[in-house]
Design an enzyme around this catalytic site. Structure first.
Site, PDB file in Angstrom:
ATOM      1  N   LYS A  79     -15.763  15.858   3.887  1.00 58.50           N
ATOM      2  CA  LYS A  79     -14.476  15.280   4.238  1.00 58.50           C
ATOM      3  C   LYS A  79     -14.633  14.170   5.264  1.00 58.50           C
ATOM      4  O   LYS A  79     -13.745  13.351   5.487  1.00 58.50           O
ATOM      5  CB  LYS A  79     -13.580  16.368   4.858  1.00 58.50           C
ATOM      6  CG  LYS A  79     -13.421  17.597   4.012  1.00 58.50           C
ATOM      7  CD  LYS A  79     -12.748  18.715   4.819  1.00 58.50           C
ATOM      8  CE  LYS A  79     -12.860  20.003   4.086  1.00 58.50           C
ATOM      9  NZ  LYS A  79     -12.598  21.168   4.957  1.00 58.50           N
ATOM     10  N   GLY A  80     -15.788  14.141   5.921  1.00 62.37           N
ATOM     11  CA  GLY A  80     -15.934  13.338   7.129  1.00 62.37           C
ATOM     12  C   GLY A  80     -15.769  11.834   6.969  1.00 62.37           C
ATOM     13  O   GLY A  80     -15.359  11.153   7.892  1.00 62.37           O
ATOM     14  N   GLU A 119     -20.711   7.319   4.043  1.00 65.05           N
ATOM     15  CA  GLU A 119     -20.921   8.571   4.786  1.00 65.05           C
ATOM     16  C   GLU A 119     -20.396   8.415   6.212  1.00 65.05           C
ATOM     17  O   GLU A 119     -20.300   7.284   6.724  1.00 65.05           O
ATOM     18  CB  GLU A 119     -22.446   8.853   4.783  1.00 65.05           C
ATOM     19  CG  GLU A 119     -22.914  10.075   5.506  1.00 65.05           C
ATOM     20  CD  GLU A 119     -22.383  11.375   4.931  1.00 65.05           C
ATOM     21  OE1 GLU A 119     -21.185  11.626   5.076  1.00 65.05           O
ATOM     22  OE2 GLU A 119     -23.195  12.146   4.391  1.00 65.05           O
ATOM     23  N   ASP A 120     -20.068   9.512   6.851  1.00 68.56           N
ATOM     24  CA  ASP A 120     -19.613   9.427   8.247  1.00 68.56           C
ATOM     25  C   ASP A 120     -20.788   9.437   9.217  1.00 68.56           C
ATOM     26  O   ASP A 120     -20.820   8.645  10.163  1.00 68.56           O
ATOM     27  CB  ASP A 120     -18.607  10.532   8.602  1.00 68.56           C
ATOM     28  CG  ASP A 120     -19.104  11.921   8.274  1.00 68.56           C
ATOM     29  OD1 ASP A 120     -19.913  12.057   7.343  1.00 68.56           O
ATOM     30  OD2 ASP A 120     -18.697  12.883   8.946  1.00 68.56           O
ATOM     31  N   ASP A 178     -27.596  12.669  10.141  1.00 67.64           N
ATOM     32  CA  ASP A 178     -28.191  13.438  11.224  1.00 67.64           C
ATOM     33  C   ASP A 178     -29.644  13.755  10.805  1.00 67.64           C
ATOM     34  O   ASP A 178     -30.515  12.887  10.914  1.00 67.64           O
ATOM     35  CB  ASP A 178     -27.306  14.681  11.403  1.00 67.64           C
ATOM     36  CG  ASP A 178     -27.614  15.478  12.641  1.00 67.64           C
ATOM     37  OD1 ASP A 178     -26.943  15.257  13.651  1.00 67.64           O
ATOM     38  OD2 ASP A 178     -28.510  16.336  12.592  1.00 67.64           O
ATOM     39  N   ASP A 184     -15.784  16.554  12.659  1.00 65.87           N
ATOM     40  CA  ASP A 184     -15.112  17.750  13.154  1.00 65.87           C
ATOM     41  C   ASP A 184     -15.965  18.588  14.099  1.00 65.87           C
ATOM     42  O   ASP A 184     -17.191  18.449  14.160  1.00 65.87           O
ATOM     43  CB  ASP A 184     -14.723  18.652  11.976  1.00 65.87           C
ATOM     44  CG  ASP A 184     -15.936  19.338  11.340  1.00 65.87           C
ATOM     45  OD1 ASP A 184     -16.891  18.617  10.962  1.00 65.87           O
ATOM     46  OD2 ASP A 184     -15.944  20.573  11.250  1.00 65.87           O
ATOM     47  N   ARG A 196     -10.783  16.017  13.250  1.00 68.49           N
ATOM     48  CA  ARG A 196     -11.078  14.941  12.284  1.00 68.49           C
ATOM     49  C   ARG A 196     -10.056  13.816  12.387  1.00 68.49           C
ATOM     50  O   ARG A 196     -10.355  12.673  12.040  1.00 68.49           O
ATOM     51  CB  ARG A 196     -11.041  15.507  10.852  1.00 68.49           C
ATOM     52  CG  ARG A 196     -12.175  16.466  10.522  1.00 68.49           C
ATOM     53  CD  ARG A 196     -12.152  16.739   9.021  1.00 68.49           C
ATOM     54  NE  ARG A 196     -12.937  17.901   8.635  1.00 68.49           N
ATOM     55  CZ  ARG A 196     -14.245  17.894   8.404  1.00 68.49           C
ATOM     56  NH1 ARG A 196     -14.928  16.783   8.556  1.00 68.49           N
ATOM     57  NH2 ARG A 196     -14.872  18.996   8.040  1.00 68.49           N
TER      58      ARG A 196
HETATM   59  C1  PRP Z   1     -21.831  16.257   7.748  1.00 71.12           C
HETATM   60  C2  PRP Z   1     -21.799  14.752   7.499  1.00 71.12           C
HETATM   61  C3  PRP Z   1     -22.988  14.523   6.624  1.00 71.12           C
HETATM   62  C4  PRP Z   1     -23.955  15.587   7.066  1.00 71.12           C
HETATM   63  C5  PRP Z   1     -24.982  14.939   7.953  1.00 71.12           C
HETATM   64  O1  PRP Z   1     -21.232  16.864   6.661  1.00 71.12           O
HETATM   65  O2  PRP Z   1     -20.612  14.379   6.860  1.00 71.12           O
HETATM   66  O3  PRP Z   1     -22.681  14.697   5.261  1.00 71.12           O
HETATM   67  O4  PRP Z   1     -23.224  16.563   7.805  1.00 71.12           O
HETATM   68  O5  PRP Z   1     -25.940  15.869   8.309  1.00 71.12           O
HETATM   69  P1  PRP Z   1     -27.450  15.801   7.827  1.00 71.12           P
HETATM   70  O6  PRP Z   1     -27.887  14.391   7.889  1.00 71.12           O
HETATM   71  O7  PRP Z   1     -28.124  16.666   8.864  1.00 71.12           O
HETATM   72  O8  PRP Z   1     -27.521  16.395   6.463  1.00 71.12           O
HETATM   73  P2  PRP Z   1     -20.657  18.345   6.661  1.00 71.12           P
HETATM   74  O9  PRP Z   1     -21.509  19.185   5.765  1.00 71.12           O
HETATM   75  O10 PRP Z   1     -20.455  18.831   8.069  1.00 71.12           O
HETATM   76  O11 PRP Z   1     -19.269  18.159   5.922  1.00 71.12           O
HETATM   77  P3  PRP Z   1     -17.941  17.390   6.364  1.00 71.12           P
HETATM   78  O12 PRP Z   1     -18.142  15.928   6.030  1.00 71.12           O
HETATM   79  O13 PRP Z   1     -16.895  18.020   5.515  1.00 71.12           O
HETATM   80  O14 PRP Z   1     -17.736  17.611   7.845  1.00 71.12           O
END
Ligand code: PRP
Length: 181
Positions: free
Chosen positions: A43-44, A99-100, A103, A159, A165
């Site tokens: 959702k991010g 992407e948001d 990480d 979030d 969010r």
């Molecule tokens: C978050 C973000 C990325 C991912 C990054 O998603 O949106 O997709 O984590 O992390 P990484 O590089 O360590 O894989 P999340 O699964 O929290 O879903 P969301 O977007 O719904 O918050």
């Protein structure tokens, strides 16, 4: 009445929108004359996606994909599940994943390969935030809004326990208020 700010602000709405405009223009130039399928990750990425696509002047289709890492706490595990897939045929298409935050890179590393299996012409990434100090796999985004330190970031789509969010800014929470992983 003054609204309370949650966390410490890193980027204001104006700064984020200005950066989205810069990247949108760059993307428009880079794909000139080409069709582009823009995939936001739920959702991010929703807020960043909205800002970005208003600044992309190309023949585009948009869709959303939902991929999440299994695991507890605040760290990805590398095992990714896609719960909402793309509705379009991607064969020979240019695909831009929006992407948001990147990480560890596990989520996008998986997603990129997942989409490449459909034999698109290209798959590139536009991320609002990049946290390179946390990277666990070799993954680089072609378009990066802002590079951030290893902070617990919230707002503008990101979030904490599904909250915050909707904040119209990017901020971070002090470690003392974030549970240990
Ligand atoms: C978050 C973000 C990325 C991912 C990054 O998603 O949106 O997709 O984590 O992390 P990484 O590089 O360590 O894989 P999340 O699964 O929290 O879903 P969301 O977007 O719904 O918050």
């Amino acid at each position: 009445m003054t609204e309370e700010t949650i966390g410490k602000i890193l980027y204001t709405e104006d700064e984020i929108r200005a950066r989205a405009a810069e990247l949108g223009k760059q993307i428009t130039q880079d794909y000139k004359g080409e069709e582009l399928i823009i995939l936001g990750t739920l959702k991010g990425a929703v807020m960043w996606m909205c800002d970005l696509i208003k600044n992309i002047n190309l023949d585009t289709k948009i869709d959303f994909i939902s991929a999440s890492s299994y695991g507890s706490g605040t760290t990805s595990t590398g095992i990714v599940k896609v719960s909402k897939d793309v509705d379009f045929d991607l064969y020979k298409k240019n695909v831009l994943i929006v992407e948001d935050i990147i990480d560890t890179g596990f989520t996008l590393n998986y997603l990129k390969k997942y989409l490449q299996d459909r034999r698109p012409k290209s798959v590139k990434i536009c991320t609002m935030l990049d946290k390179p100090s946390r990277r666990r796999v070799d993954l680089t985004a072609e378009y990066i809004g802002f590079v951030v330190d290893d902070l617990f970031i919230i707002g503008y789509g990101l979030d904490f326990d599904q909250k915050y969010r909707n904040l119209p800014y990017i901020s971070y929470l002090e470690p003392s208020v974030v549970p240990e992983e």
